[in-house]
Design an enzyme around this catalytic site. Structure first.
Site, PDB file in Angstrom:
ATOM      1  CD  GLU A  26       0.845   1.224   6.577  1.00  0.00           C
ATOM      2  OE1 GLU A  26       1.127   1.261   5.368  1.00  0.00           O
ATOM      3  OE2 GLU A  26       0.512   0.192   7.172  1.00  0.00           O
ATOM      4  CG  ASP A  27      -1.326   2.373   2.993  1.00  0.00           C
ATOM      5  OD1 ASP A  27      -1.241   2.117   4.212  1.00  0.00           O
ATOM      6  OD2 ASP A  27      -1.770   1.566   2.161  1.00  0.00           O
ATOM      7  CB  THR A  55      -0.926  -2.717  10.365  1.00  0.00           C
ATOM      8  OG1 THR A  55      -2.126  -3.405  10.005  1.00  0.00           O
ATOM      9  CG2 THR A  55       0.167  -3.068   9.399  1.00  0.00           C
ATOM     10  CE  LYS A  74     -10.312   4.320   6.572  1.00  0.00           C
ATOM     11  NZ  LYS A  74     -10.790   2.983   6.120  1.00  0.00           N
ATOM     12  N   GLY A 103       0.781  -1.233   0.000  1.00  0.00           N
ATOM     13  CA  GLY A 103       0.000   0.000   0.000  1.00  0.00           C
ATOM     14  C   GLY A 103       0.811   1.282   0.000  1.00  0.00           C
ATOM     15  NE  ARG A 110      -1.817  -2.916  -4.439  1.00  0.00           N
ATOM     16  CZ  ARG A 110      -1.984  -3.058  -3.130  1.00  0.00           C
ATOM     17  NH1 ARG A 110      -1.948  -2.015  -2.347  1.00  0.00           N
ATOM     18  NH2 ARG A 110      -2.182  -4.248  -2.605  1.00  0.00           N
ATOM     19  CG  ASP A 162      -8.643   1.207   9.641  1.00  0.00           C
ATOM     20  OD1 ASP A 162      -9.387   1.986  10.225  1.00  0.00           O
ATOM     21  OD2 ASP A 162      -9.067   0.223   9.013  1.00  0.00           O
TER      22      ASP A 162
HETATM   23  P1  IMP Z   1      -4.839  -1.137  10.676  1.00  0.00           P
HETATM   24  O1  IMP Z   1      -4.004  -2.279  11.137  1.00  0.00           O
HETATM   25  O2  IMP Z   1      -6.300  -1.333  11.047  1.00  0.00           O
HETATM   26  O3  IMP Z   1      -4.343   0.210  11.091  1.00  0.00           O
HETATM   27  O4  IMP Z   1      -4.859  -1.210   9.108  1.00  0.00           O
HETATM   28  C1  IMP Z   1      -3.939  -0.603   8.339  1.00  0.00           C
HETATM   29  C2  IMP Z   1      -3.864  -1.266   6.975  1.00  0.00           C
HETATM   30  O5  IMP Z   1      -5.177  -1.582   6.487  1.00  0.00           O
HETATM   31  C3  IMP Z   1      -3.271  -0.294   6.014  1.00  0.00           C
HETATM   32  O6  IMP Z   1      -1.908  -0.558   5.869  1.00  0.00           O
HETATM   33  C4  IMP Z   1      -4.028  -0.583   4.752  1.00  0.00           C
HETATM   34  O7  IMP Z   1      -3.320  -1.580   4.037  1.00  0.00           O
HETATM   35  C5  IMP Z   1      -5.328  -1.165   5.166  1.00  0.00           C
HETATM   36  N1  IMP Z   1      -6.433  -0.169   5.102  1.00  0.00           N
HETATM   37  C6  IMP Z   1      -7.050   0.446   6.116  1.00  0.00           C
HETATM   38  N2  IMP Z   1      -8.022   1.274   5.687  1.00  0.00           N
HETATM   39  C7  IMP Z   1      -8.005   1.178   4.340  1.00  0.00           C
HETATM   40  C8  IMP Z   1      -8.779   1.822   3.305  1.00  0.00           C
HETATM   41  O8  IMP Z   1      -9.691   2.646   3.533  1.00  0.00           O
HETATM   42  N3  IMP Z   1      -8.451   1.465   2.034  1.00  0.00           N
HETATM   43  C9  IMP Z   1      -7.472   0.583   1.719  1.00  0.00           C
HETATM   44  N4  IMP Z   1      -6.720  -0.020   2.658  1.00  0.00           N
HETATM   45  C10 IMP Z   1      -6.993   0.263   3.956  1.00  0.00           C
HETATM   46 MG    MG Z   2      -1.080  -1.468   4.318  1.00  0.00          MG
END
Ligand code: IMP
Ligand code: MG
Length: 245
Positions: free
Chosen positions: A154-155, A162, A186, A84, A228, A158
């Site tokens: 990181e992109d 991660t 987010k 990502g 992407r 959320d």
């Molecule tokens: P986390 O572990 O919940 O913070 O998730 C982070 C990962 O989920 C990011 O590295 C993204 O790969 C993916 N992700 C979270 N939200 C989105 C979204 O709205 N679109 C695409 N990928 C997302």
């Molecule tokens: Mg990711």
């Protein structure tokens, strides 16, 4: 302060096509049907709204690059989280280099060359990424991490699980300090344990855009491996998520 683009190609010799395009091989010009910002398309039939277009992303990258140079000058290892963050990271590191070169007279320190090495993170478990029981499997970068200051690229953050899992793994591998630069945050969905962990570690964190609680695609972010390549970030039409879920 005006910062120049980190990724504008320069060439002293104009490139000339070896064969002049014929009328047959010309690609029809779609200027009149596609909305554009500075020559870049800003819509897609699968996207309900564009949140950040290419100009906004470019402006954010310049600010983030300036921030990396001013606050993370002693960070050596940069770890894009693939796949990502690939576009974000590749544009940002070039912007950082450009800012470093522009400010080399003013900076009261030498330039620490970057080591760039990717990490891969995959979530497993029953349910979606918001499921608290999800396991994050981390594949660490292959470079030496012992005693290094490491910056994760990181992109989007959320729930934060991660990045928390990756940060823990980097510390376990001997990193001295771990910081985080993310394009989007987010924050509405942040996991309390992740917030607590980042606070305990006194982690340096910078994010360019606050992202609404919607599923976004483009500029590296995908849905099932697709979207992407969009040169902007937009909200994926919800019916497309429901249709293939
Ligand atoms: P986390 O572990 O919940 O913070 O998730 C982070 C990962 O989920 C990011 O590295 C993204 O790969 C993916 N992700 C979270 N939200 C989105 C979204 O709205 N679109 C695409 N990928 C997302
Ligand atoms: Mg990711």
């Amino acid at each position: 302060m005006m910062l120049s683009r980190g990724h504008t190609p320069h060439t002293s010799t104009p490139i000339t096509p070896t064969r002049a395009p014929t009328a047959m091989s010309r690609i029809p010009d779609a200027d009149d049907v596609t909305p554009k910002v500075a020559g870049v398309p800003v819509d897609d039939p699968d996207v309900s709204s564009v949140l950040y277009d290419a100009n906004m992303i470019e402006g954010a990258l310049e600010q983030l690059a300036a921030l990396v140079v001013s606050h993370l000058g002693d960070f050596e290892v940069f770890v894009p989280v693939t796949t990502g963050a690939m576009m974000f990271a590749s544009d940002l590191v070039r912007s950082v280099y450009t800012v470093e070169r522009m400010l080399r007279e003013e900076l009261q320190r030498g330039y620490k060359r970057m080591v760039i090495s990717c990490a891969t993170c995959a979530s497993y478990g029953a349910g979606t990424s918001s499921d608290a029981n999800v396991e994050v499997e981390v594949r660490l970068p292959s470079c030496d991490l012992k005693g290094k200051r490491v910056c994760i690229l990181e992109d989007i953050i959320d729930t934060g699980r991660t990045v928390m899992a990756l940060t823990k793994a980097l510390y376990e591998a001997g990193a001295e300090e771990v910081a985080l630069i993310a394009l989007m945050d987010k924050s509405a969905r942040r996991d309390a344990e992740a917030t607590k962990y980042f606070e305990e570690k006194n982690m340096k964190i910078a994010c360019a855009f606050m992202c609404p609680d919607e599923f976004v695609v483009g500029y590296g972010l995908d849905y099932g491996g697709r979207y992407r390549e969009l040169p902007f970030i937009g909200v994926l039409k919800p019916e497309l998520i429901a249709a293939s879920a």
